[in-house]
Design a protein around this motif. Structure first.
Motif, mmCIF file in Angstrom:
data_model
loop_
_atom_site.group_PDB
_atom_site.id
_atom_site.type_symbol
_atom_site.label_atom_id
_atom_site.label_comp_id
_atom_site.label_asym_id
_atom_site.label_seq_id
_atom_site.Cartn_x
_atom_site.Cartn_y
_atom_site.Cartn_z
ATOM 1 N N ILE A 124 -5.995 -8.390 -9.395
ATOM 2 C CA ILE A 124 -5.247 -7.294 -10.011
ATOM 3 C C ILE A 124 -4.286 -6.681 -8.996
ATOM 4 O O ILE A 124 -3.112 -6.407 -9.305
ATOM 5 N N THR A 125 -4.749 -6.488 -7.765
ATOM 6 C CA THR A 125 -3.910 -5.917 -6.716
ATOM 7 C C THR A 125 -2.715 -6.815 -6.425
ATOM 8 O O THR A 125 -1.580 -6.339 -6.281
ATOM 9 N N ARG A 126 -2.950 -8.118 -6.346
ATOM 10 C CA ARG A 126 -1.863 -9.058 -6.059
ATOM 11 C C ARG A 126 -0.819 -9.068 -7.176
ATOM 12 O O ARG A 126 0.381 -9.051 -6.907
ATOM 13 N N ILE A 127 -1.294 -9.100 -8.411
ATOM 14 C CA ILE A 127 -0.368 -9.110 -9.544
ATOM 15 C C ILE A 127 0.454 -7.829 -9.556
ATOM 16 O O ILE A 127 1.680 -7.854 -9.716
ATOM 17 N N ASN A 128 -0.201 -6.707 -9.380
ATOM 18 C CA ASN A 128 0.468 -5.412 -9.400
ATOM 19 C C ASN A 128 1.515 -5.320 -8.296
ATOM 20 O O ASN A 128 2.627 -4.821 -8.519
#
Length: 128
Positions: free
Chosen positions: A62-66
């Motif tokens: 989620i952090t990477r996508i965001n």
């Protein structure tokens, strides 16, 4: 009283416990009772952390996508991006999206542009 010769079963059990604890340090690898306690503790930790690992990886994805989404103003934020993905019925899970975000950002940009285009197209008939 006759002498009883002890069997090998207890020694076999202790040997098996010692093999498990051979990588432990100090008394945890030498004393049978301590090895048994550490074995229980190690197995409990392994069981607990298998579930925790799943949570940690999901939050990492989620952090990477965001981060990639917000980097060049591709999309507003993560939650709206995922919501619009589901509305468009694009079945990409977070793991795959994170890999796309890292390896080939242009593909993620293309996906987000397609979502935005289709959203604009849907909104235009409503304005009439």
């Amino acid at each position: 009283m006759t002498r009883v010769r002890r069997g090998y079963i207890a020694r076999k059990r202790r040997k098996k416990i010692r093999l498990f604890g051979s990588t432990f340090r100090r008394a945890h690898s030498r004393l049978t009772r301590t090895i048994a306690q550490q074995k229980i503790r190690a197995l409990v930790s392994a069981h607990r952390d298998r579930d925790r690992q799943k949570r940690d990886f999901r939050s990492l994805w989620i952090t990477r996508i965001n981060a990639v989404i917000r980097e060049n103003g591709v999309y507003y934020n993560y939650s709206k991006f995922i919501h619009d993905l589901h509305k468009r019925q694009l079945l990409l899970n977070r793991k795959i999206l994170a890999q796309i975000a890292i390896v080939n950002r242009n593909s993620l940009y293309m996906i987000s542009n397609e979502i935005i285009k289709k959203e604009d197209w849907k909104e235009s008939p409503k304005m009439i």
